[in-house]
Design a protein around this motif. Structure first.
Motif, mmCIF file in Angstrom:
data_model
loop_
_atom_site.group_PDB
_atom_site.id
_atom_site.type_symbol
_atom_site.label_atom_id
_atom_site.label_comp_id
_atom_site.label_asym_id
_atom_site.label_seq_id
_atom_site.Cartn_x
_atom_site.Cartn_y
_atom_site.Cartn_z
ATOM 1 N N ASP A 1 0.846 -1.188 0.000
ATOM 2 C CA ASP A 1 0.000 0.000 0.000
ATOM 3 C C ASP A 1 0.877 1.232 0.000
ATOM 4 O O ASP A 1 1.781 1.368 0.820
ATOM 5 C CB ASP A 1 -0.921 0.009 1.220
ATOM 6 C CG ASP A 1 -2.008 -1.039 1.107
ATOM 7 O OD1 ASP A 1 -2.520 -1.239 -0.003
ATOM 8 O OD2 ASP A 1 -2.328 -1.671 2.137
ATOM 9 N N ASP B 1 -2.464 4.714 -3.591
ATOM 10 C CA ASP B 1 -2.406 3.604 -4.545
ATOM 11 C C ASP B 1 -2.202 2.272 -3.830
ATOM 12 O O ASP B 1 -1.594 2.219 -2.765
ATOM 13 C CB ASP B 1 -1.270 3.824 -5.548
ATOM 14 C CG ASP B 1 -1.380 5.155 -6.261
ATOM 15 O OD1 ASP B 1 -2.499 5.515 -6.658
ATOM 16 O OD2 ASP B 1 -0.354 5.835 -6.412
ATOM 17 N N TYR C 1 -0.868 -1.762 -4.585
ATOM 18 C CA TYR C 1 -0.117 -2.636 -5.483
ATOM 19 C C TYR C 1 -0.274 -4.072 -5.002
ATOM 20 O O TYR C 1 -0.116 -4.345 -3.816
ATOM 21 C CB TYR C 1 1.370 -2.282 -5.461
ATOM 22 C CG TYR C 1 1.686 -0.903 -5.986
ATOM 23 C CD1 TYR C 1 2.276 -0.751 -7.230
ATOM 24 C CD2 TYR C 1 1.403 0.233 -5.242
ATOM 25 C CE1 TYR C 1 2.582 0.512 -7.720
ATOM 26 C CE2 TYR C 1 1.701 1.499 -5.719
ATOM 27 C CZ TYR C 1 2.289 1.631 -6.961
ATOM 28 O OH TYR C 1 2.584 2.882 -7.443
ATOM 29 N N VAL D 1 -2.152 -2.625 -10.205
ATOM 30 C CA VAL D 1 -1.985 -1.333 -9.532
ATOM 31 C C VAL D 1 -3.246 -0.514 -9.726
ATOM 32 O O VAL D 1 -3.718 -0.351 -10.854
ATOM 33 C CB VAL D 1 -0.757 -0.579 -10.088
ATOM 34 C CG1 VAL D 1 -0.585 0.758 -9.385
ATOM 35 C CG2 VAL D 1 0.496 -1.434 -9.962
ATOM 36 N N LYS D 2 -3.777 -0.034 -8.610
ATOM 37 C CA LYS D 2 -5.037 0.707 -8.651
ATOM 38 C C LYS D 2 -4.938 1.912 -7.733
ATOM 39 O O LYS D 2 -4.453 1.807 -6.600
ATOM 40 C CB LYS D 2 -6.172 -0.214 -8.184
ATOM 41 C CG LYS D 2 -7.540 0.335 -8.403
ATOM 42 C CD LYS D 2 -8.057 -0.138 -9.725
ATOM 43 C CE LYS D 2 -9.557 0.168 -9.765
ATOM 44 N NZ LYS D 2 -9.970 0.726 -10.993
ATOM 45 N N GLY D 3 -5.388 3.055 -8.224
ATOM 46 C CA GLY D 3 -5.404 4.285 -7.436
ATOM 47 C C GLY D 3 -6.169 5.345 -8.196
ATOM 48 O O GLY D 3 -6.657 5.099 -9.296
ATOM 49 N N ARG E 1 -5.212 7.849 -9.903
ATOM 50 C CA ARG E 1 -4.646 8.173 -11.214
ATOM 51 C C ARG E 1 -3.915 6.989 -11.843
ATOM 52 O O ARG E 1 -3.177 7.147 -12.811
ATOM 53 C CB ARG E 1 -3.701 9.365 -11.081
ATOM 54 C CG ARG E 1 -4.442 10.651 -10.709
ATOM 55 C CD ARG E 1 -3.521 11.855 -10.723
ATOM 56 N NE ARG E 1 -2.358 11.690 -9.873
ATOM 57 C CZ ARG E 1 -2.221 12.234 -8.667
ATOM 58 N NH1 ARG E 1 -3.169 12.975 -8.180
ATOM 59 N NH2 ARG E 1 -1.123 12.037 -7.977
ATOM 60 N N LYS E 2 -4.125 5.789 -11.278
ATOM 61 C CA LYS E 2 -3.461 4.586 -11.791
ATOM 62 C C LYS E 2 -4.462 3.444 -11.881
ATOM 63 O O LYS E 2 -5.267 3.244 -10.978
ATOM 64 C CB LYS E 2 -2.313 4.156 -10.865
ATOM 65 C CG LYS E 2 -1.195 5.154 -10.756
ATOM 66 C CD LYS E 2 -0.137 4.669 -9.800
ATOM 67 C CE LYS E 2 0.969 5.702 -9.644
ATOM 68 N NZ LYS E 2 1.960 5.279 -8.655
ATOM 69 N N ASP E 3 -4.383 2.716 -12.973
ATOM 70 C CA ASP E 3 -5.210 1.521 -13.152
ATOM 71 C C ASP E 3 -4.550 0.680 -14.236
ATOM 72 O O ASP E 3 -4.857 0.823 -15.418
ATOM 73 C CB ASP E 3 -6.641 1.895 -13.540
ATOM 74 C CG ASP E 3 -7.571 0.687 -13.545
ATOM 75 O OD1 ASP E 3 -7.119 -0.432 -13.219
ATOM 76 O OD2 ASP E 3 -8.754 0.863 -13.885
#
Length: 151
Positions: free
Chosen positions: A98, A102, A104, A122-124, A126-128
């Motif tokens: 974590d 985000d 991971y 990866v998820k957040g 501004r991230k996918d």
């Protein structure tokens, strides 16, 4: 049984990154070298990163430090911060990291050793993306340990 020392040496690296936000696939082709250092292995990934919709590629490099630990292998960023830990001999080696905001998650596959892979989700905000890296032993030559990890 896979141990930390089994990773030592040079590996061919092929990575595909499916980015749901950008709507494309990036690729990295290069090498990963695990070099004995202190009480572990310095992991250096280097290669050419090709981004979707862009001409050519550029050199990308990243370093980690891998160390044996009672629960398997502990991975650290190159500045010494802890990243994650995994057991290469578990039925489904996995770990989470974590880094708010985000998240991971990695799933390793060593079932075809010495071919192996790492899949990161990866998820957040501004991230996918999903990054899948395939590692295979680099062909050895007498001078292989003296050459940089580039073509």
């Amino acid at each position: 049984m896979i141990t930390l020392n089994d990773f030592a040496g040079a590996w061919r690296l092929s990575r595909h990154i499916e980015d749901a936000l950008a709507g494309g696939t990036a690729r990295l082709e290069g090498y990963c070298r695990f070099t004995p250092q202190d009480d572990g292995l310095l992991c250096t990934e280097s290669g050419t990163l090709i981004l979707p919709g862009r001409e050519g590629g550029f050199t990308a490099e990243r370093r980690y430090f891998w160390r044996s630990d009672p629960d398997g292998i502990a991975v650290f960023f190159d500045d010494g911060r802890f990243f994650h830990r995994f057991d290469p001999n578990a039925a489904s080696p996995a770990a989470d990291h974590d880094c708010a905001p985000d998240a991971y998650a990695v799933r390793y596959d060593f079932s075809g050793w010495p071919l192996w892979s790492a899949q990161w989700r990866v998820k957040g905000p501004r991230k996918d993306y999903v990054s899948v890296s395939q590692f295979s032993r680099r062909r050895r030559s007498p001078e292989a340990d003296d050459r940089p990890c580039r073509d």
